[in-house]
Design an enzyme around this catalytic site. Structure first.
Site, PDB file in Angstrom:
ATOM      1  N   THR A 162      10.448 -24.893  22.755  1.00 36.51           N
ATOM      2  CA  THR A 162      11.399 -25.225  21.689  1.00 36.51           C
ATOM      3  C   THR A 162      10.732 -25.942  20.518  1.00 36.51           C
ATOM      4  O   THR A 162       9.572 -26.261  20.571  1.00 36.51           O
ATOM      5  CB  THR A 162      12.519 -26.104  22.254  1.00 36.51           C
ATOM      6  OG1 THR A 162      11.954 -27.108  23.080  1.00 36.51           O
ATOM      7  CG2 THR A 162      13.463 -25.268  23.071  1.00 36.51           C
ATOM      8  N   LYS A 197      -9.418 -19.782  28.429  1.00 36.55           N
ATOM      9  CA  LYS A 197      -8.304 -20.606  27.963  1.00 36.55           C
ATOM     10  C   LYS A 197      -7.729 -21.339  29.165  1.00 36.55           C
ATOM     11  O   LYS A 197      -7.822 -20.845  30.293  1.00 36.55           O
ATOM     12  CB  LYS A 197      -7.226 -19.769  27.284  1.00 36.55           C
ATOM     13  CG  LYS A 197      -6.317 -19.043  28.249  1.00 36.55           C
ATOM     14  CD  LYS A 197      -4.981 -18.728  27.627  1.00 36.55           C
ATOM     15  CE  LYS A 197      -4.252 -19.941  27.179  1.00 36.55           C
ATOM     16  NZ  LYS A 197      -3.664 -20.730  28.288  1.00 36.55           N
ATOM     17  N   THR A 230      -8.623 -17.988  37.183  1.00 34.56           N
ATOM     18  CA  THR A 230      -7.868 -18.934  36.382  1.00 34.56           C
ATOM     19  C   THR A 230      -7.090 -18.232  35.279  1.00 34.56           C
ATOM     20  O   THR A 230      -7.107 -17.021  35.176  1.00 34.56           O
ATOM     21  CB  THR A 230      -8.804 -19.967  35.738  1.00 34.56           C
ATOM     22  OG1 THR A 230      -7.988 -20.987  35.186  1.00 34.56           O
ATOM     23  CG2 THR A 230      -9.618 -19.337  34.622  1.00 34.56           C
ATOM     24  N   ASN A 258       5.071 -30.436  28.103  1.00 34.93           N
ATOM     25  CA  ASN A 258       5.797 -29.480  28.932  1.00 34.93           C
ATOM     26  C   ASN A 258       7.309 -29.650  28.908  1.00 34.93           C
ATOM     27  O   ASN A 258       8.034 -28.830  29.455  1.00 34.93           O
ATOM     28  CB  ASN A 258       5.246 -29.495  30.351  1.00 34.93           C
ATOM     29  CG  ASN A 258       3.893 -28.843  30.373  1.00 34.93           C
ATOM     30  OD1 ASN A 258       3.778 -27.671  30.042  1.00 34.93           O
ATOM     31  ND2 ASN A 258       2.865 -29.618  30.686  1.00 34.93           N
ATOM     32  N   GLU A 284      -3.626 -30.190  30.020  1.00 34.69           N
ATOM     33  CA  GLU A 284      -2.558 -30.711  29.159  1.00 34.69           C
ATOM     34  C   GLU A 284      -2.399 -32.222  29.332  1.00 34.69           C
ATOM     35  O   GLU A 284      -2.098 -32.708  30.406  1.00 34.69           O
ATOM     36  CB  GLU A 284      -1.242 -29.976  29.448  1.00 34.69           C
ATOM     37  CG  GLU A 284      -1.262 -28.573  28.858  1.00 34.69           C
ATOM     38  CD  GLU A 284      -0.058 -27.737  29.239  1.00 34.69           C
ATOM     39  OE1 GLU A 284       0.174 -26.724  28.574  1.00 34.69           O
ATOM     40  OE2 GLU A 284       0.642 -28.103  30.195  1.00 34.69           O
ATOM     41  N   THR A 306      -3.528 -21.283  23.731  1.00 36.81           N
ATOM     42  CA  THR A 306      -2.103 -21.654  23.609  1.00 36.81           C
ATOM     43  C   THR A 306      -2.029 -23.165  23.357  1.00 36.81           C
ATOM     44  O   THR A 306      -2.129 -23.584  22.214  1.00 36.81           O
ATOM     45  CB  THR A 306      -1.289 -21.238  24.859  1.00 36.81           C
ATOM     46  OG1 THR A 306      -1.870 -21.811  26.013  1.00 36.81           O
ATOM     47  CG2 THR A 306      -1.213 -19.733  24.981  1.00 36.81           C
TER      48      THR A 306
END
Lengths: 403, 403
Positions: free
Chosen positions: A403, A177, A188, A398, A275, A151
């Site tokens: 969007t 992932k 996880t 995040n 991230e 992702t």
């Protein structure tokens, strides 16, 4: 003897994989993956402890109870979580369609999903993707399958090892992932492991549970335990070793060591690709009264936004680390606590170390990989947790995810 | 009848305050504050539960055991935390120097510090500051005292109320500092409350404990419980009401209501000024099996970096809220859970609400103040927690704090 080798999830004998773009992800990347053992395989899995466990988790949890599985169908782009009764039906249909395409039983199929929560799966696309993936299965399909589980990951997470059992060469491979919503508790986000070692289901389950406890359960990116966490291992016995039926055997020790290395490597890769991460932090808590205490303290440090932003900004604000230990719930006393960052002694038995130099600490904090060690002086237990820093990029990723 | 009035911490009769720049802060702002009751006062306080509790917390905790206090000496710019034996001596010297300057006993002085952890206090500057502050004490010193407790706060947090007890007009006033390392557990960063109501120490302690549980203990900025948290209330009886000695009296109810309003207002101001905050989020969890469960779920939402960044980015990724409920530890079942954001029903008994419109949710999320309500369907208990979003600015402030 464990040797790292090239290849992917299909490196162990008797495994095929595929990944296709079914149209769930907007960016055109692979979004339906399939991993398949050409022969029946022992299987074990661990799942999220989140009470809002997603329908695919519910379906897989039931399927793995037999201790066997042959196929894993996975989609990215939609987590099929918080989707109510329709979501459960959709996960069941994923298993059924996969079983039909592979001519196996639905209870031999594990289902996994990752992506946005609260949105129903576009089942027409998913079904077409399953048919297409089943037709595309091959020993070269590992890269596409790996792409299909990503992702916000920025790189692929995969490793393969070779080892000997009874003189036979066996292989173990894993993919994962990660990126966000990473604070596993039992397993996880998503990780799939294949091996051609022969091992009895109950022993496989025990090995997985112990390896996960010291790998996937020791990482945190943002403290959020996902609704879809899952780690599975399929062992199809094609390596030809004598079936492992006891944890006392030397073969079990070999196998467990290999499994633990794979789990740890994948878990660390998840943290490295957290991230927005710019740093990889290893947090060792030693001298704790118990493993539970050591983990509590290490996890509190790993989850603290103040610690994580300080490392991002290379700000030598080390007091935040001891502050986190203090509120962690772990047994500790200020005057017995010592702190070391990147080999630099900062605090010794609660006293600032003589000759401590803020500029040297800044230098240490400029590194990409940094080890933090807290000694509690309360006992003999220790724990190591891996985490990353907290950057502008995390906020950006995040704040703009759906969007 | 509770009426909001102008003024500051010195509005209740018999209180004076001062704030001076002693040179601890680099920016030239006030950094030593003093609050003083001209007559003996009942006192109560609550402190951080952090095991690395700073020396000023240790000193104040011991001093308040008598149920009385007359002065609070506070410095900003240095938390005097993780400073070992020297830190404890320094906090004791702060009490002694203050007592000497005011001609009172050292055990009547509460000590508080806020700022960087792990750095020793510059005691020469602090001592000179104490002498200067004692000389500057006045009824107009409230603004300077308030300035002296600020660190990364962007605005002053203060409120004053007037109420009647036995026909006598009494006042209650409070100030607070907040901004970061805000996840109170027993008390928040620093808050000082004065009142001229007459109330027995044991009753005052009970009132404070209950009011704090529903105010300061219900907020979170970043999940980090500080080493220096402290909230105190001094009640000097100059309002002239009959001494409150029982929680059954109507006067106690009046007093408690006023205290709770002050605590709640200050707690909310702390959240509104959370480091980098752009939004104020009220999280209501209703239909919980117990208050503890409701608070667990609400706090998990409030602490989730994924929820907080989504609100910052106005990203309608509501699944993260239910995900947080799921891992919170609170008793919950997906099919009984409902979710409402800013009056918009998103999930009803585990099913996506019919007619739910992502664009409408985006509109709701564009507001500055947003209420989130989760209904668990497990019982009758509820809890409300206040928090803020997580922005680029939070990362910036905390990556650059000491340097």
């Amino acid at each position: 003897m464990l040797t790292k080798i090239a290849g992917g999830i299909t490196a162990p004998q008797g495994f095929k994989a595929a990944g296709v773009h079914a149209g769930i992800k907007k960016n055109g990347n692979e979004d339906v993956g399939l991993i398949y053992s050409t022969v029946p395989a022992a299987g074990a899995a661990m799942f999220t402890t989140n009470k809002m466990a997603a329908p695919p988790v519910q379906v897989s949890r039931q399927a793995i109870e037999r201790g066997a599985a042959r196929a894993i169908i996975v989609n990215s782009g939609c987590a099929n979580a918080c989707t109510g009764e329709q979501g459960l039906k959709d996960a069941q249909v994923m298993a059924l369609e996969t079983a039909k395409a592979l001519n196996i039983d639905a209870c031999e199929v594990l289902v996994a999903s990752t992506g946005v929560i609260g949105v129903p799966l576009p089942m027409d696309k998913v079904k077409a993707g399953i048919t297409q993936a089943a037709a595309a299965l091959s020993e070269n399909g590992h890269e596409a399958a790996l792409a299909a589980i990503m992702t916000t990951d920025t790189f692929k997470k995969s490793c393969v090892y070779e080892f000997k059992l009874d003189g036979k060469t066996c292989k173990i491979a894993g993919i994962a992932k990660g990126a966000g919503m990473i604070h596993p508790n039992m397993a996880t986000m998503l990780s799939f492991i294949t091996t051609d070692a022969a091992i009895a289901p109950a022993i496989l389950k025990k090995a997985l549970s112990e390896a996960v406890e010291l790998s996937f359960n020791m990482i945190s990116v943002d403290g959020d335990t996902s609704t879809n966490d899952m780690v599975t291992v399929l062992a199809n016995g094609q390596g030809g070793n004598e079936l492992i039926t006891s944890t006392d055997s030397p073969a079990y020790q070999e196998f467990y060591a290999a499994l633990k290395v794979v789990c740890t490597e994948l878990a660390q890769l998840i943290v490295r690709d957290g991230e927005g991460a710019t740093k990889f932090l290893e947090i060792n808590v030693t001298g704790a009264g118990s493993f539970a205490d050591a983990k509590l303290a290490a996890m509190a440090i790993a989850k603290s936004p103040l610690v994580k932003t300080a490392f991002f900004g290379q700000d030598p604000n080390w007091g935040r680390i001891l502050c986190a230990v203090g509120y962690s719930g772990a047994k500790s006393e200020p005057e017995k606590t010592s702190l070391d960052i990147g080999g630099l002694t900062i605090v010794s038995n609660g006293q600032g170390a003589a000759g401590f130099d803020t500029d040297k600490l800044k230098e240490v904090m400029a590194a990409k990989d940094i080890a933090i060690t807290v000694f509690l002086g309360m006992g003999e237990a220790s724990a190591t947790v891996w985490t990353c820093d907290f950057s502008y990029e995390y906020v950006k990723i995040n704040g703009e995810y759906t969007t």
